[in-house]
Write a protein that holds these residues in place. Structure first.
Motif, PDB file in Angstrom:
ATOM      1  N   GLY A  60     -20.186  10.150  -5.486  1.00 56.07           N
ATOM      2  CA  GLY A  60     -20.306   9.454  -4.055  1.00 56.07           C
ATOM      3  C   GLY A  60     -21.224   8.498  -3.769  1.00 56.07           C
ATOM      4  N   ALA A  61     -21.488   7.736  -4.888  1.00 54.78           N
ATOM      5  CA  ALA A  61     -22.328   6.478  -5.070  1.00 54.78           C
ATOM      6  C   ALA A  61     -22.162   5.427  -4.041  1.00 54.78           C
ATOM      7  CB  ALA A  61     -22.511   5.823  -6.550  1.00 54.78           C
ATOM      8  N   PHE A  62     -22.924   4.703  -3.216  1.00 59.66           N
ATOM      9  CA  PHE A  62     -22.501   3.510  -2.465  1.00 59.66           C
ATOM     10  C   PHE A  62     -21.962   2.500  -3.582  1.00 59.66           C
ATOM     11  CE2 PHE A  62     -24.068  -0.130  -0.152  1.00 59.66           C
ATOM     12  CZ  PHE A  62     -23.057  -0.124   0.731  1.00 59.66           C
ATOM     13  N   GLN A  63     -20.650   2.039  -2.902  1.00 58.09           N
ATOM     14  CA  GLN A  63     -20.105   1.114  -3.549  1.00 58.09           C
ATOM     15  C   GLN A  63     -19.706   1.412  -5.251  1.00 58.09           C
ATOM     16  OE1 GLN A  63     -22.821  -2.064  -3.164  1.00 58.09           O
ATOM     17  NE2 GLN A  63     -21.975  -2.789  -1.089  1.00 58.09           N
ATOM     18  N   ASP A  64     -19.224   2.557  -5.142  1.00 61.27           N
ATOM     19  CA  ASP A  64     -19.021   2.973  -6.659  1.00 61.27           C
ATOM     20  C   ASP A  64     -17.448   2.542  -7.009  1.00 61.27           C
ATOM     21  OD1 ASP A  64     -18.651   4.347  -9.050  1.00 61.27           O
ATOM     22  OD2 ASP A  64     -18.563   6.538  -8.292  1.00 61.27           O
ATOM     23  N   THR A  65     -17.593   1.838  -8.105  1.00 64.44           N
ATOM     24  CA  THR A  65     -16.270   1.223  -8.730  1.00 64.44           C
ATOM     25  C   THR A  65     -15.972   1.713 -10.146  1.00 64.44           C
ATOM     26  OG1 THR A  65     -17.101  -0.665  -9.025  1.00 64.44           O
ATOM     27  CG2 THR A  65     -16.011  -0.646  -7.135  1.00 64.44           C
ATOM     28  N   SER A  66     -16.558   2.931 -10.435  1.00 64.82           N
ATOM     29  CA  SER A  66     -16.477   3.476 -11.944  1.00 64.82           C
ATOM     30  C   SER A  66     -14.963   3.971 -12.286  1.00 64.82           C
ATOM     31  CB  SER A  66     -17.377   4.453 -12.044  1.00 64.82           C
ATOM     32  OG  SER A  66     -17.207   5.743 -11.432  1.00 64.82           O
ATOM     33  N   GLY A  67     -14.409   4.153 -11.397  1.00 66.66           N
ATOM     34  CA  GLY A  67     -12.866   4.792 -11.778  1.00 66.66           C
ATOM     35  C   GLY A  67     -12.855   6.285 -11.586  1.00 66.66           C
ATOM     36  N   LYS A  68     -14.398   6.965 -11.190  1.00 65.58           N
ATOM     37  CA  LYS A  68     -14.509   8.326 -11.310  1.00 65.58           C
ATOM     38  C   LYS A  68     -14.274   8.959  -9.939  1.00 65.58           C
ATOM     39  CE  LYS A  68     -17.641   8.065 -15.310  1.00 65.58           C
ATOM     40  NZ  LYS A  68     -19.003   8.276 -15.795  1.00 65.58           N
ATOM     41  N   ALA A  69     -13.883  10.157  -9.963  1.00 65.23           N
ATOM     42  CA  ALA A  69     -13.909  10.831  -8.567  1.00 65.23           C
ATOM     43  C   ALA A  69     -13.060  10.439  -7.610  1.00 65.23           C
ATOM     44  CB  ALA A  69     -15.403  11.363  -7.943  1.00 65.23           C
ATOM     45  N   GLY A  70     -12.037   9.539  -7.753  1.00 66.57           N
ATOM     46  CA  GLY A  70     -11.322   8.991  -6.755  1.00 66.57           C
ATOM     47  C   GLY A  70     -11.671   7.329  -6.469  1.00 66.57           C
ATOM     48  N   SER A  71     -12.775   7.194  -6.895  1.00 67.90           N
ATOM     49  CA  SER A  71     -13.025   5.708  -6.972  1.00 67.90           C
ATOM     50  C   SER A  71     -12.200   4.844  -7.615  1.00 67.90           C
ATOM     51  CB  SER A  71     -14.473   5.187  -6.990  1.00 67.90           C
ATOM     52  OG  SER A  71     -14.822   5.502  -8.535  1.00 67.90           O
ATOM     53  N   PHE A  72     -11.925   3.584  -7.464  1.00 62.79           N
ATOM     54  CA  PHE A  72     -11.131   2.756  -8.188  1.00 62.79           C
ATOM     55  C   PHE A  72     -12.081   2.082  -9.291  1.00 62.79           C
ATOM     56  CE2 PHE A  72     -12.542  -0.377  -4.925  1.00 62.79           C
ATOM     57  CZ  PHE A  72     -13.081  -1.437  -5.773  1.00 62.79           C
ATOM     58  N   ASP A  73     -11.378   1.612 -10.318  1.00 61.13           N
ATOM     59  CA  ASP A  73     -12.147   1.031 -11.482  1.00 61.13           C
ATOM     60  C   ASP A  73     -12.152  -0.489 -11.340  1.00 61.13           C
ATOM     61  OD1 ASP A  73     -13.160   0.371 -14.141  1.00 61.13           O
ATOM     62  OD2 ASP A  73     -12.161   2.101 -14.954  1.00 61.13           O
ATOM     63  N   ALA A  74     -13.285  -1.127 -11.616  1.00 62.06           N
ATOM     64  CA  ALA A  74     -13.666  -2.419 -11.425  1.00 62.06           C
ATOM     65  C   ALA A  74     -12.840  -3.125 -12.594  1.00 62.06           C
ATOM     66  CB  ALA A  74     -15.012  -2.872 -11.231  1.00 62.06           C
ATOM     67  N   ARG A  75     -12.699  -2.382 -13.584  1.00 61.98           N
ATOM     68  CA  ARG A  75     -12.186  -3.229 -14.773  1.00 61.98           C
ATOM     69  C   ARG A  75     -10.685  -3.421 -14.436  1.00 61.98           C
ATOM     70  NH1 ARG A  75     -14.606   0.974 -18.952  1.00 61.98           N
ATOM     71  NH2 ARG A  75     -14.165   2.413 -17.365  1.00 61.98           N
ATOM     72  N   ASP A  76     -10.103  -2.511 -13.874  1.00 63.83           N
ATOM     73  CA  ASP A  76      -8.646  -2.815 -13.489  1.00 63.83           C
ATOM     74  C   ASP A  76      -8.643  -3.665 -12.109  1.00 63.83           C
ATOM     75  OD1 ASP A  76      -7.993  -0.484 -14.889  1.00 63.83           O
ATOM     76  OD2 ASP A  76      -8.137   0.827 -13.351  1.00 63.83           O
ATOM     77  N   VAL A  77      -9.619  -4.312 -11.721  1.00 71.06           N
ATOM     78  CA  VAL A  77      -9.552  -5.307 -10.761  1.00 71.06           C
ATOM     79  C   VAL A  77      -9.770  -6.738 -11.278  1.00 71.06           C
ATOM     80  CG1 VAL A  77     -10.417  -6.060  -8.533  1.00 71.06           C
ATOM     81  CG2 VAL A  77     -10.072  -3.611  -8.762  1.00 71.06           C
ATOM     82  N   PHE A  78     -10.723  -6.831 -12.089  1.00 76.09           N
ATOM     83  CA  PHE A  78     -11.188  -8.018 -12.882  1.00 76.09           C
ATOM     84  C   PHE A  78     -10.414  -8.228 -13.988  1.00 76.09           C
ATOM     85  CE2 PHE A  78     -15.096  -7.031 -10.187  1.00 76.09           C
ATOM     86  CZ  PHE A  78     -15.214  -8.347  -9.583  1.00 76.09           C
ATOM     87  N   GLY A  79     -10.124  -7.240 -14.675  1.00 76.49           N
ATOM     88  CA  GLY A  79      -9.205  -7.147 -16.054  1.00 76.49           C
ATOM     89  C   GLY A  79      -8.006  -8.463 -15.781  1.00 76.49           C
ATOM     90  N   PRO A  80      -7.131  -8.200 -14.804  1.00 79.40           N
ATOM     91  CA  PRO A  80      -6.051  -9.229 -14.847  1.00 79.40           C
ATOM     92  C   PRO A  80      -6.352 -10.846 -14.616  1.00 79.40           C
ATOM     93  CG  PRO A  80      -5.724  -6.945 -13.571  1.00 79.40           C
ATOM     94  CD  PRO A  80      -6.860  -7.186 -13.964  1.00 79.40           C
ATOM     95  N   LEU A  81      -7.543 -11.087 -14.172  1.00 77.91           N
ATOM     96  CA  LEU A  81      -7.911 -12.324 -13.700  1.00 77.91           C
ATOM     97  C   LEU A  81      -8.892 -12.736 -14.664  1.00 77.91           C
ATOM     98  CD1 LEU A  81     -10.573 -12.102 -11.782  1.00 77.91           C
ATOM     99  CD2 LEU A  81      -8.746 -11.867 -10.044  1.00 77.91           C
ATOM    100  N   SER A  82      -9.198 -12.129 -15.920  1.00 84.69           N
ATOM    101  CA  SER A  82     -10.187 -12.595 -16.703  1.00 84.69           C
ATOM    102  C   SER A  82      -9.745 -12.595 -18.138  1.00 84.69           C
ATOM    103  CB  SER A  82     -11.382 -11.832 -16.738  1.00 84.69           C
ATOM    104  OG  SER A  82     -11.225 -10.382 -16.840  1.00 84.69           O
ATOM    105  N   LYS A  83     -10.446 -13.405 -19.040  1.00 79.99           N
ATOM    106  CA  LYS A  83      -9.907 -13.423 -20.403  1.00 79.99           C
ATOM    107  C   LYS A  83     -10.650 -12.417 -21.213  1.00 79.99           C
ATOM    108  CE  LYS A  83      -7.712 -17.197 -20.129  1.00 79.99           C
ATOM    109  NZ  LYS A  83      -6.211 -17.050 -20.069  1.00 79.99           N
TER     110      LYS A  83
END
Length: 611
Positions: free
Chosen positions: A121-144
């Motif tokens: 339940g971390a504030f601004q959690d984007t680890s992909g754990k416990a129902g949060s989305f994974d920031a790597r899935d967001v930044f991955g498609p628009l980065s090298k």
């Protein structure tokens, strides 16, 4: 996670963020742009303590990303942006998307919540754990390259991979996700660390040129008659302007440029054919139809650069030089662009060939301003002429989206010794405010930002950043009190202008002057006042701001709108041509073909659609 506290004399433990700040300095980075926050504050502290990299706080993360983008485009160095987690991280996305699409090397350092809080339940959690989305899935498609730094010991390798990925062809953004506790962790390093240097690292060796492709391209060019070169932004990023000029000299070629590459060839050279594509000049199509061979140099020739040229391209032999294959069928020589140009030049006769006569980049006829608020607006032709008269030849120019941008691309000659940047990767409104500031701070040169009021209202408060850091930026706001490109489409394609894209008049100059008392602000009522205000800005230090009123109904030089000009001219008794200004609006002289029901001509149909 590693927290190394070795007592061995050969090593010392430093904070990961201190190591990171030092490595940025060693790679030649001079500025880090961003917006602070709890999960990135340690990096800002390290940059401040290090004293080599200058931390610049923007008003919005999108603008911070474009600052890094503008920094990279004008210096050919790596741009760096830093942001905190959550909304701060998400605000980076459109700026990084532009850098990805336009092949600009940017490193994004993105804070994350502490690892122990992930999935709890971390504030601004984007680890992909416990129902949060994974920031790597967001930044991955628009980065090298995109990676989460899980512990301190993994940073050196991940940073090296990120730097290499961002600066290898095709260039683009790299993203490192930095949990707060990892930023604070200690990393064991040798006691003697090399002092930071301003020199950029040696780039990785480029792929070798294909001998067969080189032979084929060289043979084609040696046997060619008339040649048209269409040069793109890759010429600038490869620092290959001299090679482009020599290629044109040996081939006796006409040279056109893509809309985002006006600065790669002298716009006053007799060989200059104009801008290619939907904001360009009819002469380019004429030269292409007369050419035996078309050379694409540093461009894949995307839609905005080839609009209106498709049939002529299909009838002409095309060769391409550059690291990525173009969107046109051609004979391609890949690899490092500068090396490819030099290799081809070495295989051409050394004597210069004469350039065939051509019309040059004559402006597209438009119906003058079809003003519905006469006496209070400045036509784009006159406004751009005033900018051209004041623009220092070593200045950088950043042109935003919309009617004002199309007019500047079409009408404004690029400075001889500065960049002329248009963000066509994503075409986001408001890009120029951050990018212009980043360029000005990086180079110390006077930088012009040309934008409409729509772009200003999106990200124009970055003026505050320019004021805070005394950036030598001149902001020129073409205020038509509208999203005018949308309004033009509505009027001619959708049966009438909707009121939601036309706004009540706003006195932008008065508002900005009140907000920033130290800023030099002018409201220009005509082209002469605009030129005078720009010259005053050139003579001073720090930022300057000029706003002028334009007509929302004026049709810009934009290919999909050409069929509208005759209709607009017929709807008024005469085009308005104010006297006593530096330039005169051009009246329509072209014949208008019978329009289909959509009111788009057969030349414009299917070329481009823009919002």
């Amino acid at each position: 996670m590693t927290d190394t506290t070795s007592d061995t004399p050969e090593a010392e433990a430093i904070r990961l963020v201190d190591y990171l700040a030092g490595e940025l300095a060693r790679t030649g980075v001079t500025h880090m742009f961003g917006v602070g926050g709890a999960n990135i504050e340690d990096l800002y502290d390290a940059v401040h303590r290090g004293g080599v990299v200058r931390g610049i706080v923007a008003k919005h993360e999108f603008a911070a990303a474009t600052m890094a983008d503008g920094y990279a485009r004008t210096t050919r160095r790596l741009g760096v942006v830093a942001a905190t987690s959550g909304g701060g991280a998400m605000n980076l996305l459109p700026g990084l998307a532009e850098a990805y699409a336009s092949r600009v090397p940017v490193l994004a350092l993105v804070g994350q919540p502490p690892t122990g809080q992930e999935g709890h339940g971390a504030f601004q959690d984007t680890s992909g754990k416990a129902g949060s989305f994974d920031a790597r899935d967001v930044f991955g498609p628009l980065s090298k390259f995109c990676a989460r730094v899980e512990d301190a010991d993994s940073l050196p390798e991940l940073l090296a991979r990120a730097l290499a990925a961002a600066q290898a062809d095709p260039r683009g953004p790299a993203v490192l996700l930095l949990p707060k506790d990892v930023q604070q962790a200690r990393l064991r390093l040798p006691r003697r660390i090399p002092a930071p240097t301003r020199e950029a690292p040696t780039p990785a060796p480029a792929a070798r040129l294909d001998p067969e492709a080189l032979t084929s391209v060289s043979k084609t060019l040696r046997g060619s008659g008339r040649v048209l070169v269409i040069a793109g932004e890759g010429i600038a990023s490869a620092d290959a302007r001299a090679e482009l000029a020599e290629l044109a000299r040996r081939l006796g070629a006409w040279v056109a440029v893509t809309p985002d590459a006006k600065d790669v060839f002298d716009n006053r050279d007799p060989r200059f054919a104009g801008v290619a594509g939907v904001m360009g000049h009819a002469n380019v199509e004429d030269c292409l139809r007369r050419a035996d061979v078309c050379v694409l140099a540093g461009t894949r020739l995307p839609l905005l650069a080839r609009g209106g040229l498709d049939q002529a391209l299909a009838d002409t032999e095309v060769v391409c030089l550059g690291p990525e294959p173009p969107f046109e069928d051609c004979t391609a020589l890949g690899g490092d662009l500068r090396e490819a140009l030099r290799a081809v030049i070495d295989r051409l006769p050394p004597l210069a060939r004469s350039c065939s006569q051509h019309a040059g980049p004559l402006p597209t006829p438009t119906p003058g301003p079809v003003s519905r608020i006469p006496g209070r607006t400045v036509p784009y032709t006159q406004a751009v002429a005033a900018v051209a008269a004041a623009l220092p030849q070593d200045a950088h120019v950043f042109v935003d989206a919309g009617n004002a941008g199309a007019s500047a691309i079409h009408l404004l000659p690029a400075p001889r010794d500065g960049r002329f940047v248009v963000a066509l990767g994503m075409g986001g409104m408001g890009y120029t405010f951050g990018a212009g500031i980043g360029a000005a701070l990086a180079t110390g040169r006077r930088t012009y930002v040309l934008a409409g009021d729509g772009a200003f209202f999106m990200h124009g408060m970055e003026v505050h950043t320019a004021v805070e850091h005394a950036a030598p930026v001149t902001f020129v706001i073409f205020n038509n009190n509208a999203h005018a490109m949308c309004a033009v489409r509505e009027e001619f394609l959708q049966g009438g202008v909707r009121s939601d894209d036309l706004f009540a008049r706003t006195d932008i100059a008065a508002a900005v002057a009140a907000a920033f008392p130290s800023l030099r602000v002018s409201g220009a009522a005509d082209a002469a006042q605009l030129r005078e205000a720009l010259l005053r800005g050139n003579a001073g230090r720090g930022p300057a701001f000029v706003a002028l009123d334009c007509d929302p109904h004026e049709i810009p030089p934009f290919l999909p709108f050409q069929s509208f000009t005759a209709e607009a001219a017929e709807s008024t008794e005469a085009a308005v041509t104010p006297r006593g200004t530096e330039a005169t609006a051009i009246t329509a002289t072209t014949d208008s073909p019978e329009a289909p029901e959509s009111k788009e001509s057969h030349h414009a149909r299917g070329v481009v659609h823009t919002g």
